[in-house]
Each structure stands twice: as structure tokens, then as C-alpha cells.
Design an enzyme around this catalytic site. Structure first.
Site, PDB file in Angstrom:
ATOM      1  N   LYS A  16       0.790  -1.715  -0.291  1.00 21.15           N
ATOM      2  CA  LYS A  16      -0.257  -0.043  -0.157  1.00 21.15           C
ATOM      3  C   LYS A  16       1.093   1.489  -0.139  1.00 21.15           C
ATOM      4  O   LYS A  16       0.979   2.551   0.009  1.00 21.15           O
ATOM      5  CB  LYS A  16      -0.925  -0.036   1.912  1.00 21.15           C
ATOM      6  CG  LYS A  16      -2.184  -0.840   0.942  1.00 21.15           C
ATOM      7  CD  LYS A  16      -2.549  -0.334   2.206  1.00 21.15           C
ATOM      8  CE  LYS A  16      -3.908  -1.218   3.047  1.00 21.15           C
ATOM      9  NZ  LYS A  16      -4.549  -0.602   3.905  1.00 21.15           N
ATOM     10  N   ASP A  69      -7.860   2.910   5.291  1.00 19.62           N
ATOM     11  CA  ASP A  69      -8.421   1.579   5.576  1.00 19.62           C
ATOM     12  C   ASP A  69      -9.198   1.012   4.130  1.00 19.62           C
ATOM     13  O   ASP A  69     -10.094   1.915   3.331  1.00 19.62           O
ATOM     14  CB  ASP A  69      -8.887   1.955   6.804  1.00 19.62           C
ATOM     15  CG  ASP A  69      -9.325   0.049   7.076  1.00 19.62           C
ATOM     16  OD1 ASP A  69      -9.031  -0.429   7.498  1.00 19.62           O
ATOM     17  OD2 ASP A  69     -10.742   0.192   7.624  1.00 19.62           O
ATOM     18  N   ASP A 144      -5.805  -8.056  -6.154  1.00 16.11           N
ATOM     19  CA  ASP A 144      -5.190  -8.190  -7.042  1.00 16.11           C
ATOM     20  C   ASP A 144      -5.201  -8.964  -8.436  1.00 16.11           C
ATOM     21  O   ASP A 144      -6.200  -9.088  -9.442  1.00 16.11           O
ATOM     22  CB  ASP A 144      -4.169  -7.804  -6.899  1.00 16.11           C
ATOM     23  CG  ASP A 144      -3.904  -6.048  -7.069  1.00 16.11           C
ATOM     24  OD1 ASP A 144      -4.552  -5.192  -6.537  1.00 16.11           O
ATOM     25  OD2 ASP A 144      -2.426  -5.586  -6.817  1.00 16.11           O
ATOM     26  N   LYS A 162      -2.833   0.132 -12.338  1.00 20.51           N
ATOM     27  CA  LYS A 162      -3.076   0.425 -11.591  1.00 20.51           C
ATOM     28  C   LYS A 162      -3.498   1.532 -10.629  1.00 20.51           C
ATOM     29  O   LYS A 162      -4.378   2.268 -10.096  1.00 20.51           O
ATOM     30  CB  LYS A 162      -2.829  -1.110 -10.664  1.00 20.51           C
ATOM     31  CG  LYS A 162      -3.762  -0.534  -9.558  1.00 20.51           C
ATOM     32  CD  LYS A 162      -3.405  -1.677  -8.044  1.00 20.51           C
ATOM     33  CE  LYS A 162      -4.021  -1.818  -7.059  1.00 20.51           C
ATOM     34  NZ  LYS A 162      -3.973  -2.698  -5.744  1.00 20.51           N
ATOM     35  N   HIS A 167      -9.047   2.540  -6.234  1.00 20.25           N
ATOM     36  CA  HIS A 167      -9.931   3.126  -5.168  1.00 20.25           C
ATOM     37  C   HIS A 167      -8.533   4.200  -4.204  1.00 20.25           C
ATOM     38  O   HIS A 167      -8.790   5.015  -4.215  1.00 20.25           O
ATOM     39  CB  HIS A 167     -10.461   2.279  -4.486  1.00 20.25           C
ATOM     40  CG  HIS A 167      -9.122   1.262  -3.751  1.00 20.25           C
ATOM     41  ND1 HIS A 167      -8.229   0.359  -4.801  1.00 20.25           N
ATOM     42  CD2 HIS A 167      -8.735   1.030  -3.469  1.00 20.25           C
ATOM     43  CE1 HIS A 167      -8.177  -0.220  -4.268  1.00 20.25           C
ATOM     44  NE2 HIS A 167      -7.956  -0.488  -2.747  1.00 20.25           N
ATOM     45  N   ARG A 168      -7.508   3.723  -4.302  1.00 21.68           N
ATOM     46  CA  ARG A 168      -6.303   4.651  -3.460  1.00 21.68           C
ATOM     47  C   ARG A 168      -5.715   5.022  -4.555  1.00 21.68           C
ATOM     48  O   ARG A 168      -5.714   6.447  -3.761  1.00 21.68           O
ATOM     49  CB  ARG A 168      -5.116   3.792  -3.261  1.00 21.68           C
ATOM     50  CG  ARG A 168      -4.087   3.543  -2.726  1.00 21.68           C
ATOM     51  CD  ARG A 168      -2.902   2.938  -2.400  1.00 21.68           C
ATOM     52  NE  ARG A 168      -4.080   1.960  -1.862  1.00 21.68           N
ATOM     53  CZ  ARG A 168      -3.820   0.212  -1.726  1.00 21.68           C
ATOM     54  NH1 ARG A 168      -3.791  -0.158  -3.202  1.00 21.68           N
ATOM     55  NH2 ARG A 168      -4.170  -0.120  -0.990  1.00 21.68           N
TER      56      ARG A 168
END
Ligand code: IMP
Length: 182
Positions: A16, A69, A144, A162, A167-168
Site C-alpha cells: 500500500k 483503510d 489484485d 493500476k 480506489h487508492r
């Protein structure tokens, strides 16, 4: 030489952090890493979990931090695993998720990024719709290999952009817009 950072990402998850670092770099923000296993409260709300983790991380490091999160919400499972995505991954894993699904394979990834410093606690969300593949495809971390973003035919693990659609990315883009004007 000691590097200087604008703020820090507190997490136990290096994948992350690497993604968040690249994304924020593209907005001109230098992100350092506090590798730290943050205690997670039991809650149905990603926002509540993220706020608690961000406050804890700031109290520990006394530097501006962001924490993230996430959850993978699967329509036909009424949103499961959602806030329990980390636990579901560690227990049943991708194979277990695939075994639970039949025809309706719609799902979404949600990311909550929460910033905390001495004065401010603020959250940003990012959502990405998609489907769950019929088998695991490609090499990647977490979910993933089974998540196919909307308008593509490949899983997150198989695509090379990606970090431009996840979303990140969406949550961090909202965060950056706010942070750079702060
Ligand atoms: P948490 O936010 O650390 O609670 O993690 C949520 C779970 O979702 C973790 O088990 C990750 O494996 C998974 N997850 C979150 N974001 C991604 C992603 O971008 N790709 C794959 N899995 C993810």
C-alpha cells in the site's frame, strides 16, 4: 543523506505504501513510511476504523500522517468482506472468495484515506466498481489477482496502470487537492 518528507504513511502494508508513494509523487508530495501494525477497532464503518487509526498513529509519531483503510465489497455477498477484508484475506483468501461466488460477480473496492496532525482529522474516499474474476489471474498482492476494474478485461494484477485508476488513486487525488491548498 537524510530525506525530507512532507508527511508519513503509517501502515504494516508495504505494498500500500509503495502505491501511495508513487501516486502522491505524481502530485508533488513526498511520502515517508512509518511501518507500524495499527490496532484496528471492530466496526462496520471504514471511516470510523480509519479515524481511530490515524489518531493513534499521530499520537505515536507526532508528525503529520495519513493512514488508509480499505474494503472489497461484493454485491452478491451483501457487501462481505467489506471492513473485514483483511481478516477474510488471511483466512479464506482469494480461493475462498471465488468458491463463494456464482453468477453475480459485481464488486467494488473502497479506500478511505485519513489525514491527522495536531489540529486536523480529515478523511477522503475513493471507490472503484468492478467484478470478481472466475479464477486468479496475474501476480499481485491481496485481492489484485481476482478484481477486474470496470471497463477492463484484466485483473488489477495483470494491468500496468493500476495506480492511475484504483480506489487508492481516487482517494489520494481528493486528499492531494485539499492538502496542496491547505
Ligand atoms: P486494511 O485496509 O489493511 O484493513 O486491508 C483491507 C484488505 O483489502 C487487505 O487484506 C488487502 O489485502 C486488501 N486490499 C486493499 N487494497 C487492495 C488493493 O489495492 N489490492 C488488493 N487488495 C487490496
Amino acid at each position: 543523506m537524510r530525506q525530507s518528507f512532507d508527511l508519513f504513511f503509517a501502515s504494516s502494508n508495504n505494498y500500500k505504501y509503495q502505491e501511495a508513494k508513487k501516486i502522491l509523487e505524481s502530485f508533488g508530495i513526498k511520502l515517508g513510511f512509518f511501518k507500524y501494525d495499527l490496532e484496528e477497532i471492530q466496526s462496520n464503518s471504514l471511516m470510523d476504523i480509519a479515524s481511530k487509526k490515524a489518531k493513534d498513529a499521530f499520537l505515536k509519531y507526532k508528525k503529520p500522517v495519513i493512514i488508509e483503510d480499505d474494503g472489497l465489497f461484493i454485491n452478491s455477498l451483501d457487501g462481505f468482506p467489506g471492513p473485514y477484508s483483511s481478516y477474510a484475506f488471511k483466512t479464506i483468501g482469494n480461493k475462498g472468495i471465488l468458491n463463494l461466488l456464482k453468477n453475480n460477480r459485481k464488486a467494488k473496492f473502497v479506500s478511505i484515506i485519513t489525514f491527522c496532525d495536531k489540529k486536523i482529522l480529515k478523511s477522503f474516499d475513493g471507490k472503484l466498481e468492478g467484478t470478481i474474476s472466475k479464477s486468479q489471474k496475474g501476480k499481485g498482492w491481496g485481492y489484485d489477482p481476482i478484481f477486474i476494474p470496470k471497463n477492463t478485461r484484466k485483473t488489477f494484477a495483470e494491468i500496468n496502470n493500476k495506480n492511475e485508476l484504483s480506489h487508492r488513486y481516487k482517494a489520494l487525488k481528493k486528499f492531494s487537492n485539499w492538502y496542496l491548498q491547505k
